[in-house]
Motif scaffolding. Structure first.
Motif, PDB file in Angstrom:
ATOM      1  N   ARG A 183       0.816  -1.225   0.000  1.00 18.94           N
ATOM      2  CA  ARG A 183       0.000   0.000   0.000  1.00 18.94           C
ATOM      3  C   ARG A 183       0.854   1.282   0.000  1.00 18.94           C
ATOM      4  O   ARG A 183       0.416   2.334   0.428  1.00 18.94           O
ATOM      5  N   SER A 184       2.093   1.168  -0.433  1.00 11.62           N
ATOM      6  CA  SER A 184       2.964   2.357  -0.424  1.00 11.62           C
ATOM      7  C   SER A 184       3.836   2.433  -1.688  1.00 11.62           C
ATOM      8  O   SER A 184       4.943   2.929  -1.648  1.00 11.62           O
ATOM      9  N   SER A 224       5.523   0.171  -3.199  1.00 10.66           N
ATOM     10  CA  SER A 224       6.802  -0.532  -3.113  1.00 10.66           C
ATOM     11  C   SER A 224       6.794  -1.912  -3.759  1.00 10.66           C
ATOM     12  O   SER A 224       7.853  -2.453  -4.055  1.00 10.66           O
ATOM     13  N   CYS A 225       5.615  -2.517  -3.935  1.00 11.68           N
ATOM     14  CA  CYS A 225       5.591  -3.916  -4.370  1.00 11.68           C
ATOM     15  C   CYS A 225       5.065  -4.128  -5.794  1.00 11.68           C
ATOM     16  O   CYS A 225       5.371  -5.125  -6.424  1.00 11.68           O
ATOM     17  N   CYS A 236      -2.941   1.784  -5.201  1.00 13.55           N
ATOM     18  CA  CYS A 236      -2.720   2.280  -3.830  1.00 13.55           C
ATOM     19  C   CYS A 236      -2.246   3.734  -3.827  1.00 13.55           C
ATOM     20  O   CYS A 236      -2.068   4.316  -2.754  1.00 13.55           O
TER      21      CYS A 236
HETATM   22  S1  FES Z   1       0.084  -2.301  -2.912  1.00 13.41           S
HETATM   23 FE1  FES Z   1       2.219  -2.308  -3.231  1.00 13.41          FE
HETATM   24  S2  FES Z   1       2.467  -0.928  -4.883  1.00 13.41           S
HETATM   25 FE2  FES Z   1       0.378  -0.732  -4.383  1.00 13.41          FE
END
Ligand code: FES
Length: 381
Positions: free
Chosen positions: A283-284, A286-287, A331
């Motif tokens: 949610r930032s 990063s993934c 996100c």
């Molecule tokens: S949940 Fe990780 S980039 Fe959006």
């Protein structure tokens, strides 16, 4: 790929740049209802990633290294990957026409040894597979692109003539079919049943109806103009499912709003969906788990911020300076209106790897050209 047909060999000569040029050429011939959808589909199934996996010594290891999760292989979803295109409704006809076109291409190539000629094609229409002839003044990419675009248009035209369908509704899905052959192989493409994956009710919608639905915004009531009113916007995440909607409150991003939708057992549908219909992890930004395509309402989303722009390029999803692109990280994207999105069945982090691979290839071409061995350079390219 072993035992490639001449049509596959032709397709495999097209790299990412050639396909980008092809799509740019086709863009104005694609009906508005599928213009964004076609671009999104091509972003969801990137050719360089497919090739990197094909050429990897250890495919599974590379997939792990690139953190690929979900179903990223077109060969597993030949009939369904394009369900969000309007042209999906015509998939049975388009698929059959592409198969016939590939067979005619092969027959002509075998018989004429590389000389284009007129051949009979789909039903009463006539298809003309025309092998590439390189114009001396054009770059290889330009010539391939022109030729590929022409062939896609030719198949779309033939299906349109035979089935009495507006050709503009067929161009995007035909381009998708060509790329699907390139990535899945003609044999697997032919083995797929060629069925439509949406119900009759949704299949009956007109393109205008869908465009109207995408343009519609939620009424915020009589006092909606007041800043104190808590505004809510509808997010549609599957236009072919009436229940695939959730509400987004002001200042929420697309993923945040989705998390409040507990209407289904999301994990059972897709293990990446830990809460709500959009897969999320960090949610930032990063993934890269939460990437989505924006079919309608991209202009209502907030501009891409510095972090989203940097990371989405690193992940490999898109490389653009556009403030409101068609691919977003859910996100990070807040909305000020109703939007229609599509959720890809996979995610990964492959941008840096592919860029390094490309730089290495470019370097090897330069070194070979420097040595004066032009033929060898073309081979490496
Ligand atoms: S949940 Fe990780 S980039 Fe959006």
């Amino acid at each position: 790929m072993n035992n490639e047909t001449s049509f596959e060999i032709f397709l495999n000569r097209h790299d990412e740049e050639a396909w980008s040029a092809t799509l740019a050429t086709l863009q104005r011939s694609i009906h508005e209802v599928d213009r964004n959808a076609t671009q999104i589909w091509f972003a969801f199934y990137p050719l360089p990633l497919f090739r990197a996996l094909e050429e990897a010594e250890d495919r599974e290891k590379l997939a792990q290294q690139l953190l690929l999760l979900g179903d990223y292989e077109l060969k597993n979803q030949i009939d369904t990957s394009h369900r969000f295109l309007y042209g999906h409704r015509f998939w049975p006809q388009v698929k059959k026409a592409v198969e016939q076109y590939a067979d005619e291409w092969h027959r002509v190539q075998s018989a004429e040894a590389g000389v284009g000629c007129r051949v009979s094609g789909v039903g009463t229409s006539t298809l003309h597979p025309t092998p590439n002839t390189l114009h001396p003044m054009s770059s290889q990419t330009e010539v391939y692109a022109t030729s590929l675009a022409d062939q896609i248009l030719e198949v779309a035209h033939a299906v349109g003539e035979q089935s009495k369908i507006d050709q503009a509704l067929l161009v995007g899905i035909t381009a998708v079919a060509f790329m699907t052959v390139q990535q899945a192989g003609l044999a697997a493409f032919k083995r797929a049943p060629g069925a439509i994956a949406i119900d009759r009710k949704h299949a009956k919608k007109s393109p205008e109806q869908i465009l109207r639905e995408r343009a519609k915004d939620d009424s915020q009531g009589f006092f909606g103009f007041l800043k104190t009113v808590d505004k809510q916007w509808t997010v549609t995440w599957d236009e072919n499912d009436d229940g695939a909607r959730y509400k987004l409150r002001e200042a929420q991003d697309l993923a945040w709003g989705a998390a409040s939708d507990q209407s289904r057992d999301w994990k059972a549908i897709d293990p990446r969906r830990v809460e709500g219909p959009i897969p999320v992890e960090c949610r930032s930004a990063s993934c890269g788990t939460c990437w989505v395509g924006v079919l309608g309402g991209a202009e209502k989303l907030a501009d891409v911020g510095a972090r989203e722009g940097k990371k989405i390029k690193e992940f490999g999803y898109i490389d653009t300076a556009e403030p409101k692109p068609l691919i977003r990280l859910a996100c990070q994207a807040q909305s000020e209106g109703a939007v229609s999105i599509v959720i890809p069945p996979w995610n990964g982090q492959f941008g840096k790897y592919l860029r390094t691979l490309k730089e290495q290839n470019d370097t090897s071409i330069k070194i070979t050209v420097k040595s004066g061995d032009v033929a060898k350079a073309e081979l490496v390219q």
